[in-house]
Each structure stands twice: as C-alpha cells, then as structure tokens.
Design a protein around this motif. Structure first.
Motif, PDB file in Angstrom:
ATOM      1  N   GLN A  29       0.855  -1.183   0.000  1.00  0.00           N
ATOM      2  CA  GLN A  29       0.000   0.000   0.000  1.00  0.00           C
ATOM      3  C   GLN A  29       0.895   1.238   0.000  1.00  0.00           C
ATOM      4  O   GLN A  29       1.822   1.331   0.816  1.00  0.00           O
ATOM      5  N   LEU A  30       0.608   2.164  -0.905  1.00  0.00           N
ATOM      6  CA  LEU A  30       1.388   3.397  -0.995  1.00  0.00           C
ATOM      7  C   LEU A  30       0.468   4.607  -0.932  1.00  0.00           C
ATOM      8  O   LEU A  30      -0.678   4.550  -1.405  1.00  0.00           O
ATOM      9  N   GLN A  31       0.982   5.702  -0.365  1.00  0.00           N
ATOM     10  CA  GLN A  31       0.271   6.977  -0.318  1.00  0.00           C
ATOM     11  C   GLN A  31       1.229   8.085  -0.740  1.00  0.00           C
ATOM     12  O   GLN A  31       2.452   7.937  -0.587  1.00  0.00           O
ATOM     13  N   PRO A  32       0.707   9.213  -1.251  1.00  0.00           N
ATOM     14  CA  PRO A  32       1.585  10.305  -1.645  1.00  0.00           C
ATOM     15  C   PRO A  32       2.440  10.783  -0.466  1.00  0.00           C
ATOM     16  O   PRO A  32       2.001  10.738   0.679  1.00  0.00           O
ATOM     17  N   VAL A  33       3.663  11.212  -0.775  1.00  0.00           N
ATOM     18  CA  VAL A  33       4.544  11.737   0.267  1.00  0.00           C
ATOM     19  C   VAL A  33       3.984  13.043   0.828  1.00  0.00           C
ATOM     20  O   VAL A  33       3.243  13.760   0.159  1.00  0.00           O
ATOM     21  N   VAL A  34       4.364  13.315   2.064  1.00  0.00           N
ATOM     22  CA  VAL A  34       4.006  14.587   2.700  1.00  0.00           C
ATOM     23  C   VAL A  34       5.247  15.129   3.398  1.00  0.00           C
ATOM     24  O   VAL A  34       5.960  14.397   4.067  1.00  0.00           O
ATOM     25  N   PRO A  48      -1.971  15.949  -3.057  1.00  0.00           N
ATOM     26  CA  PRO A  48      -2.149  15.873  -1.603  1.00  0.00           C
ATOM     27  C   PRO A  48      -2.835  14.601  -1.104  1.00  0.00           C
ATOM     28  O   PRO A  48      -2.782  14.303   0.083  1.00  0.00           O
ATOM     29  N   SER A  49      -3.485  13.865  -1.987  1.00  0.00           N
ATOM     30  CA  SER A  49      -4.118  12.636  -1.527  1.00  0.00           C
ATOM     31  C   SER A  49      -4.150  11.618  -2.655  1.00  0.00           C
ATOM     32  O   SER A  49      -3.974  11.952  -3.819  1.00  0.00           O
ATOM     33  N   GLY A  50      -4.366  10.373  -2.287  1.00  0.00           N
ATOM     34  CA  GLY A  50      -4.410   9.305  -3.267  1.00  0.00           C
ATOM     35  C   GLY A  50      -3.969   8.010  -2.630  1.00  0.00           C
ATOM     36  O   GLY A  50      -3.629   7.969  -1.444  1.00  0.00           O
ATOM     37  N   ALA A  51      -3.959   6.959  -3.408  1.00  0.00           N
ATOM     38  CA  ALA A  51      -3.519   5.658  -2.906  1.00  0.00           C
ATOM     39  C   ALA A  51      -3.175   4.756  -4.078  1.00  0.00           C
ATOM     40  O   ALA A  51      -3.793   4.843  -5.137  1.00  0.00           O
ATOM     41  N   ILE A  52      -2.184   3.897  -3.859  1.00  0.00           N
ATOM     42  CA  ILE A  52      -1.849   2.849  -4.803  1.00  0.00           C
ATOM     43  C   ILE A  52      -1.830   1.554  -4.005  1.00  0.00           C
ATOM     44  O   ILE A  52      -1.216   1.475  -2.936  1.00  0.00           O
ATOM     45  N   SER A  53      -2.488   0.545  -4.531  1.00  0.00           N
ATOM     46  CA  SER A  53      -2.531  -0.759  -3.900  1.00  0.00           C
ATOM     47  C   SER A  53      -2.029  -1.783  -4.906  1.00  0.00           C
ATOM     48  O   SER A  53      -2.593  -1.898  -5.999  1.00  0.00           O
ATOM     49  N   LEU A  54      -0.965  -2.492  -4.550  1.00  0.00           N
ATOM     50  CA  LEU A  54      -0.372  -3.481  -5.443  1.00  0.00           C
ATOM     51  C   LEU A  54      -0.421  -4.858  -4.801  1.00  0.00           C
ATOM     52  O   LEU A  54      -0.320  -4.986  -3.586  1.00  0.00           O
ATOM     53  N   GLN A  55      -0.537  -5.868  -5.642  1.00  0.00           N
ATOM     54  CA  GLN A  55      -0.396  -7.253  -5.200  1.00  0.00           C
ATOM     55  C   GLN A  55       0.455  -7.975  -6.229  1.00  0.00           C
ATOM     56  O   GLN A  55       0.276  -7.788  -7.432  1.00  0.00           O
ATOM     57  N   THR A  56       1.392  -8.802  -5.756  1.00  0.00           N
ATOM     58  CA  THR A  56       2.236  -9.569  -6.654  1.00  0.00           C
ATOM     59  C   THR A  56       2.546 -10.924  -6.035  1.00  0.00           C
ATOM     60  O   THR A  56       2.594 -11.058  -4.815  1.00  0.00           O
ATOM     61  N   VAL A  57       2.751 -11.921  -6.875  1.00  0.00           N
ATOM     62  CA  VAL A  57       3.183 -13.233  -6.415  1.00  0.00           C
ATOM     63  C   VAL A  57       4.676 -13.414  -6.699  1.00  0.00           C
ATOM     64  O   VAL A  57       5.236 -14.455  -6.427  1.00  0.00           O
ATOM     65  N   ASN A  58       5.315 -12.384  -7.210  1.00  0.00           N
ATOM     66  CA  ASN A  58       6.746 -12.399  -7.500  1.00  0.00           C
ATOM     67  C   ASN A  58       7.494 -11.945  -6.245  1.00  0.00           C
ATOM     68  O   ASN A  58       7.456 -10.774  -5.870  1.00  0.00           O
ATOM     69  N   ASP A  59       8.178 -12.898  -5.578  1.00  0.00           N
ATOM     70  CA  ASP A  59       8.881 -12.583  -4.332  1.00  0.00           C
ATOM     71  C   ASP A  59       9.935 -11.489  -4.514  1.00  0.00           C
ATOM     72  O   ASP A  59      10.081 -10.621  -3.650  1.00  0.00           O
ATOM     73  N   GLU A  60      10.672 -11.524  -5.613  1.00  0.00           N
ATOM     74  CA  GLU A  60      11.700 -10.514  -5.851  1.00  0.00           C
ATOM     75  C   GLU A  60      11.094  -9.123  -6.002  1.00  0.00           C
ATOM     76  O   GLU A  60      11.623  -8.144  -5.483  1.00  0.00           O
ATOM     77  N   ALA A  61       9.974  -9.033  -6.698  1.00  0.00           N
ATOM     78  CA  ALA A  61       9.306  -7.738  -6.856  1.00  0.00           C
ATOM     79  C   ALA A  61       8.758  -7.255  -5.517  1.00  0.00           C
ATOM     80  O   ALA A  61       8.917  -6.086  -5.159  1.00  0.00           O
ATOM     81  N   GLY A  62       8.114  -8.140  -4.771  1.00  0.00           N
ATOM     82  CA  GLY A  62       7.563  -7.762  -3.479  1.00  0.00           C
ATOM     83  C   GLY A  62       8.617  -7.262  -2.509  1.00  0.00           C
ATOM     84  O   GLY A  62       8.381  -6.328  -1.734  1.00  0.00           O
ATOM     85  N   ALA A  63       9.811  -7.852  -2.560  1.00  0.00           N
ATOM     86  CA  ALA A  63      10.896  -7.466  -1.662  1.00  0.00           C
ATOM     87  C   ALA A  63      11.470  -6.092  -1.976  1.00  0.00           C
ATOM     88  O   ALA A  63      12.149  -5.494  -1.144  1.00  0.00           O
TER      89      ALA A  63
END
Length: 78
Positions: A29-34, A48-63
């Motif tokens: 889960q990511l949010q804009p910097v402040v 000033p606001s927003g959200a990114i939600s990612l899901q991956t099954v790639n362990d290297e990408a997740g890390a």
C-alpha cells in the motif's frame, strides 16, 4: 506526456496464495509523500491525496518495496 508522482510505502503484508504452489501474495500500500523535505513539499502540493494498492506473487518484486520507502511513480499513456 507523462506525470511523475512520489509515493511512500505505508504497509506491506504477505499471505499464502490459494494455489499453494504459487507461494505468497505480497500486498503493498502506498500513499503520496508529505513534507519532510523541500522535494516532498513540492510533490505534496501537486498530489495531496491518493492511494496505490499493489499485489504480486513475484517474491523478488515484493521485496523491492520497503516499509517507509519512497518511490517515484511515472504515469505515461500507453
């Protein structure tokens, strides 16, 4: 034309994939910097606001996404 944003990782979790052979699902889960720096102040003024939600099954990408880490996100029309 492209747009650059700067987001911060606010949550990372892992859970088992329903197909056990695929390993873990990484949820990021990511949010804009402040604040915290002049650059972040400029990005916050534009996003000033927003959200990114990612899901991956790639362990290297997740890390690659560390909790509290800040990342540039570039949006370019495909």
């Amino acid at each position: 034309m492209s747009v650059r944003a700067k987001f911060k990782v606010v949550s990372t979790t892992q859970r088992k994939h329903w197909d056990i052979q695929k390993g873990n699902i990484h949820e990021i889960q990511l949010q804009p910097v402040v604040g915290d720096s002049p650059e972040n102040d400029r990005f916050y003024a534009a996003t000033p606001s927003g959200a990114i939600s990612l899901q991956t099954v790639n362990d290297e990408a997740g890390a690659q996404f560390e909790l509290g880490g800040e990342y540039y996100v570039d949006f370019t029309k495909a």
